[in-house]
Design an enzyme around this catalytic site. Structure first.
Site, mmCIF file in Angstrom:
data_model
loop_
_atom_site.group_PDB
_atom_site.id
_atom_site.type_symbol
_atom_site.label_atom_id
_atom_site.label_comp_id
_atom_site.label_asym_id
_atom_site.label_seq_id
_atom_site.Cartn_x
_atom_site.Cartn_y
_atom_site.Cartn_z
ATOM 1 N N SER A 256 -69.904 -54.504 -12.599
ATOM 2 C CA SER A 256 -70.328 -55.718 -11.901
ATOM 3 C C SER A 256 -71.845 -55.748 -11.808
ATOM 4 O O SER A 256 -72.501 -54.714 -11.725
ATOM 5 C CB SER A 256 -69.724 -55.747 -10.500
ATOM 6 O OG SER A 256 -70.370 -56.712 -9.690
ATOM 7 N N HIS B 59 -39.078 -60.429 -11.327
ATOM 8 C CA HIS B 59 -39.732 -61.329 -10.364
ATOM 9 C C HIS B 59 -40.969 -60.680 -9.738
ATOM 10 O O HIS B 59 -41.366 -61.045 -8.634
ATOM 11 C CB HIS B 59 -38.759 -61.767 -9.257
ATOM 12 C CG HIS B 59 -37.466 -62.295 -9.759
ATOM 13 N ND1 HIS B 59 -37.308 -63.584 -10.211
ATOM 14 C CD2 HIS B 59 -36.249 -61.686 -9.912
ATOM 15 C CE1 HIS B 59 -36.054 -63.771 -10.608
ATOM 16 N NE2 HIS B 59 -35.397 -62.633 -10.450
ATOM 17 N N GLU C 114 -58.673 -59.162 -20.026
ATOM 18 C CA GLU C 114 -58.961 -60.484 -19.482
ATOM 19 C C GLU C 114 -59.379 -61.449 -20.594
ATOM 20 O O GLU C 114 -58.955 -62.611 -20.614
ATOM 21 C CB GLU C 114 -60.060 -60.392 -18.428
ATOM 22 C CG GLU C 114 -59.588 -59.772 -17.125
ATOM 23 C CD GLU C 114 -60.695 -59.641 -16.091
ATOM 24 O OE1 GLU C 114 -60.377 -59.313 -14.947
ATOM 25 O OE2 GLU C 114 -61.879 -59.882 -16.429
ATOM 26 N N LYS D 95 -67.467 -51.214 -9.033
ATOM 27 C CA LYS D 95 -66.387 -51.882 -9.770
ATOM 28 C C LYS D 95 -66.342 -51.488 -11.238
ATOM 29 O O LYS D 95 -67.356 -51.218 -11.866
ATOM 30 C CB LYS D 95 -66.535 -53.413 -9.672
ATOM 31 C CG LYS D 95 -66.181 -53.962 -8.300
ATOM 32 C CD LYS D 95 -66.348 -55.475 -8.256
ATOM 33 C CE LYS D 95 -65.153 -56.188 -8.839
ATOM 34 N NZ LYS D 95 -65.323 -56.573 -10.224
#
Length: 462
Positions: free
Chosen positions: A279, A158, A292, A285
């Site tokens: 980025s 979970h 992704e 970043k």
């Protein structure tokens, strides 16, 4: 071949240019050209072997087809929409090369059994390549796992901390998924490797062909026993895209975990510069683009599966033009799955580094050893359910006091139950918690090492 003379004299005018464009598949089915020529060469040899054409004519056809293939591979043969599809394009160019004998190639054959043969030859080839890609991906997982048998990572249910586990055990779970994928594709290959060649448009042919000959020459293990089924069956394509969808789902699950692990909140892994991007406005970043993209492309492949299901659901026997729509989704599913496997293999092999110190801290900062306290009491003769309830109260009290279980004093332990002794501290250390789970298939280090050896043996055998 122009649209004006593609068809028989039944037609008096050519197709409207817009309809010709709409009707054509040459823009995507050129992917099948090497397979179309492979099938055509075998068909020509069979026509000669059965006496339908002469050996000299067959030799001309074979040599002409080989020249078409060379021209295509060299970039000299680039048919346009006026050819409609790859089959007409090849036949037209063949006739230009060898003359009138080129028109004999289509004897005892329809585009319906021809395209069915081409797709199966194409897919058989691609399945073999994807299975090889899966093996490379599995090797990357195994290599990582071998380096992290005793590296611990929080295990979740979970998405909540559950129990610490071996990182290798976690990685081997994905190896097992990939193994099922590899085996599943092998099953799909068996049903793909059946020849429809010789079934004609839908009812067979009046010519004395030898379907067993062409099947054997093309490496098929069987032939379709029903001509109607042969030209209209796309079960094998549905099965393949289903298998490809499962591969992508498995890659997507791992991708999601890597994305989480790479976040500042988890910080379980560092992405190397070769497999991450930055980025455009935030210089600090480092983005996990590979996982992704894999996660995103999974929906694309699953969408092709749904599209093919819907394509087939209302088709009467036998061939219908709707089946032209089977190819683009199939081709894209193949390419997307191959590209995703390659990208994830590179990421695992050289683009990711697990932060051992952070992982060690992570498994020591929670109550994921609570079950082991209950097991400790159960081993002392306390009924497990009673032990479970006692430990639940301990966790509640410890949370209120801002303590972890390892921080409780022996007096506090004994206050819970007199069965607790000094060895409780050893029993709840993360290393011991993991090591103790030595049941078959469990995360205990002994079991993980055995699983690694079994996985390696299985891959070597196959």
């Amino acid at each position: 071949m122009t649209q004006g003379n593609t068809w028989s004299d039944r037609f008096e005018t050519a197709l409207h240019p817009a309809i010709a464009q709409f009707n054509a598949s040459i823009g995507f089915d050129l992917e099948l050209l090497p397979y179309d020529i492979q099938g055509s060469i075998t068909h020509a040899k069979m026509l000669a072997q059965t006496g339908i054409i002469t050996q000299a004519e067959a030799q001309q056809l074979v040599q002409g087809l080989e020249q078409v293939l060379r021209e295509y591979e060299n970039g000299d043969f680039q048919p346009g929409v006026e050819e409609e599809d790859v089959h007409f394009a090849v036949e037209h160019r063949l006739t230009e090369i060898v003359g009138e004998v080129g028109k004999k190639l289509h004897t005892a054959r329809s585009r319906n059994d021809q395209v069915g043969t081409d797709i199966r030859l194409y897919l058989r080839d691609k399945i073999n390549k994807i299975r090889e890609d899966l093996r490379q991906y599995q090797r990357a997982l195994l290599n990582l796992a071998e380096n992290h048998v005793e590296t611990l990572i929080p295990g979740y249910t979970h998405l909540q901390r559950a129990q610490p586990i071996s990182l290798a055990h976690h990685l081997l779970a994905y190896w097992e998924m990939a193994q099922r994928d590899w085996e599943r594709l092998g099953d799909v290959a068996k049903r793909t490797n059946v020849s429809p060649l010789g079934c004609g448009a839908l009812a067979g042919t009046t010519f004395p062909i030898d379907r067993q000959y062409t099947a054997k020459e093309l490496g098929f293990t069987d032939i379709y026993r029903n001509s109607l089924d042969a030209v209209s069956d796309r079960d094998f394509a549905i099965e393949f895209i289903n298998a490809a969808s499962l591969i992508m789902v498995h890659l997507s699950r791992l991708s999601e975990e890597i994305i989480l692990w790479a976040s500042q909140e988890f910080s379980f892994v560092t992405l190397k510069d070769s497999c991450a991007t930055g980025s455009s406005i935030m210089p600090q970043k480092k983005n996990p683009d590979i996982p992704e993209l894999v996660r995103g492309k999974t929906g694309r492949v699953c969408g092709h599966l749904q599209a093919l299901f819907l394509l087939m659901k209302g088709l009467p026997l036998a061939y219908n033009k709707d089946l032209q729509e089977d190819k683009e989704g199939l081709f894209d599913a193949v390419k997307t799955t191959q590209a995703s496997l390659e990208a994830m293999t590179i990421l695992l092999s050289e683009g990711i580094e697990f932060r051992r110190q952070r992982l060690q801290e992570a498994v020591a900062e929670d109550f994921s050893n609570a079950t082991d306290v209950a097991d400790y009491l159960a081993n002392k003769g306390i009924p497990f359910r009673e032990a479970y309830n006692l430990v639940g109260k301990v966790v509640k009290t410890s949370l209120a006091a801002g303590k972890l279980l390892k921080d409780l004093t022996l007096e506090e332990w004994k206050a819970i139950h007199p069965a607790f002794e000094e060895d409780i501290y050893t029993a709840i250390t993360p290393q011991q918690v993991v090591s103790a789970r030595n049941s078959e298939g469990g995360t205990g280090f002994q079991q993980v090492r055995y699983a690694l050896s079994q996985a390696q043996s299985l891959m070597n055998e196959n």
